[in-house]
Design a protein around this motif. Structure first.
Motif, PDB file in Angstrom:
ATOM      1  N   GLN A  63       0.819  -1.207   0.000  1.00 54.37           N
ATOM      2  CA  GLN A  63       0.000   0.000   0.000  1.00 54.37           C
ATOM      3  C   GLN A  63       0.857   1.262   0.000  1.00 54.37           C
ATOM      4  O   GLN A  63       0.560   2.223  -0.710  1.00 54.37           O
ATOM      5  N   ALA A  64       1.932   1.271   0.780  1.00 53.26           N
ATOM      6  CA  ALA A  64       2.817   2.436   0.821  1.00 53.26           C
ATOM      7  C   ALA A  64       3.539   2.618  -0.516  1.00 53.26           C
ATOM      8  O   ALA A  64       3.686   3.745  -1.005  1.00 53.26           O
ATOM      9  N   LEU A  65       3.969   1.527  -1.114  1.00 47.89           N
ATOM     10  CA  LEU A  65       4.655   1.580  -2.397  1.00 47.89           C
ATOM     11  C   LEU A  65       3.717   2.142  -3.466  1.00 47.89           C
ATOM     12  O   LEU A  65       4.087   3.051  -4.226  1.00 47.89           O
ATOM     13  N   VAL A  66       2.503   1.624  -3.520  1.00 50.79           N
ATOM     14  CA  VAL A  66       1.514   2.091  -4.500  1.00 50.79           C
ATOM     15  C   VAL A  66       1.194   3.562  -4.262  1.00 50.79           C
ATOM     16  O   VAL A  66       1.154   4.366  -5.205  1.00 50.79           O
ATOM     17  N   ALA A  67       0.979   3.940  -3.019  1.00 52.66           N
ATOM     18  CA  ALA A  67       0.648   5.341  -2.700  1.00 52.66           C
ATOM     19  C   ALA A  67       1.773   6.266  -3.136  1.00 52.66           C
ATOM     20  O   ALA A  67       1.518   7.342  -3.710  1.00 52.66           O
ATOM     21  N   GLU A  68       3.005   5.869  -2.916  1.00 53.90           N
ATOM     22  CA  GLU A  68       4.145   6.700  -3.312  1.00 53.90           C
ATOM     23  C   GLU A  68       4.214   6.830  -4.836  1.00 53.90           C
ATOM     24  O   GLU A  68       4.451   7.919  -5.366  1.00 53.90           O
ATOM     25  N   LEU A  69       4.009   5.741  -5.541  1.00 51.15           N
ATOM     26  CA  LEU A  69       4.010   5.789  -7.006  1.00 51.15           C
ATOM     27  C   LEU A  69       2.861   6.658  -7.532  1.00 51.15           C
ATOM     28  O   LEU A  69       3.054   7.451  -8.462  1.00 51.15           O
ATOM     29  N   GLU A  70       1.691   6.515  -6.942  1.00 49.74           N
ATOM     30  CA  GLU A  70       0.543   7.313  -7.382  1.00 49.74           C
ATOM     31  C   GLU A  70       0.784   8.806  -7.154  1.00 49.74           C
ATOM     32  O   GLU A  70       0.437   9.623  -8.014  1.00 49.74           O
ATOM     33  N   ARG A  71       1.413   9.155  -6.029  1.00 50.37           N
ATOM     34  CA  ARG A  71       1.754  10.564  -5.783  1.00 50.37           C
ATOM     35  C   ARG A  71       2.807  11.045  -6.777  1.00 50.37           C
ATOM     36  O   ARG A  71       2.675  12.117  -7.364  1.00 50.37           O
ATOM     37  N   ALA A  72       3.849  10.247  -6.973  1.00 49.94           N
ATOM     38  CA  ALA A  72       4.960  10.651  -7.836  1.00 49.94           C
ATOM     39  C   ALA A  72       4.518  10.863  -9.285  1.00 49.94           C
ATOM     40  O   ALA A  72       5.036  11.751  -9.967  1.00 49.94           O
ATOM     41  N   PHE A  73       3.563  10.047  -9.734  1.00 47.58           N
ATOM     42  CA  PHE A  73       3.157  10.112 -11.134  1.00 47.58           C
ATOM     43  C   PHE A  73       1.739  10.639 -11.335  1.00 47.58           C
ATOM     44  O   PHE A  73       1.188  10.537 -12.428  1.00 47.58           O
ATOM     45  N   GLU A  74       1.193  11.220 -10.253  1.00 51.27           N
ATOM     46  CA  GLU A  74      -0.118  11.862 -10.297  1.00 51.27           C
ATOM     47  C   GLU A  74      -1.145  10.981 -11.003  1.00 51.27           C
ATOM     48  O   GLU A  74      -1.769  11.378 -11.990  1.00 51.27           O
ATOM     49  N   THR A  75      -1.304   9.772 -10.476  1.00 53.37           N
ATOM     50  CA  THR A  75      -2.255   8.817 -11.027  1.00 53.37           C
ATOM     51  C   THR A  75      -2.924   8.057  -9.893  1.00 53.37           C
ATOM     52  O   THR A  75      -2.532   8.220  -8.734  1.00 53.37           O
ATOM     53  N   THR A  76      -3.900   7.247 -10.216  1.00 47.86           N
ATOM     54  CA  THR A  76      -4.554   6.392  -9.231  1.00 47.86           C
ATOM     55  C   THR A  76      -4.883   5.056  -9.884  1.00 47.86           C
ATOM     56  O   THR A  76      -4.821   4.916 -11.110  1.00 47.86           O
ATOM     57  N   GLY A  77      -5.230   4.088  -9.055  1.00 40.37           N
ATOM     58  CA  GLY A  77      -5.709   2.813  -9.559  1.00 40.37           C
ATOM     59  C   GLY A  77      -4.654   1.900 -10.152  1.00 40.37           C
ATOM     60  O   GLY A  77      -4.957   1.118 -11.048  1.00 40.37           O
ATOM     61  N   ILE A  78      -3.416   1.978  -9.657  1.00 40.38           N
ATOM     62  CA  ILE A  78      -2.347   1.160 -10.242  1.00 40.38           C
ATOM     63  C   ILE A  78      -1.976  -0.059  -9.394  1.00 40.38           C
ATOM     64  O   ILE A  78      -1.063  -0.792  -9.748  1.00 40.38           O
TER      65      ILE A  78
END
Length: 96
Positions: A63-78
């Protein structure tokens, strides 16, 4: 004790992923890409794989990894894609 060790072996591939010590992730200018180096060779990574593996240091859960990626790349649902990549990386022996 058996229940604990069973839970560990049955844990999803992305509990707290970390790159196995035999591998080194680095930018390779000649390849113009991040690569995963190991004694017998090299794996050229695409940008998504590199970004995920950069964060596989054993300190983040899925969850932390996904949240960090979503913030970094301004996306959701990955999450599903990240989970699938981590499962493949574990199958290939890249992460523990």
């Amino acid at each position: 004790m058996n229940a604990t060790s069973h839970e560990s072996s049955a844990a999803p591939p992305a509990e707290h992923p970390s790159l196995k010590s035999i591998f080194r992730l680095q930018w390779e200018p000649a390849q113009n890409a991040h690569v995963l180096l190991y004694p017998e060779g090299m794996v050229k990574l695409n940008q998504s794989a590199a970004e995920i593996l950069k964060r596989c240091d054993g300190t983040r859960d899925l969850q932390a990894l996904v949240a960090e990626l979503e913030r970094a790349f301004e996306t959701t649902g990955i999450e599903a894609e990240v989970r699938a990549f981590l499962a493949e990386a574990r199958t290939r022996g890249w992460i523990a």
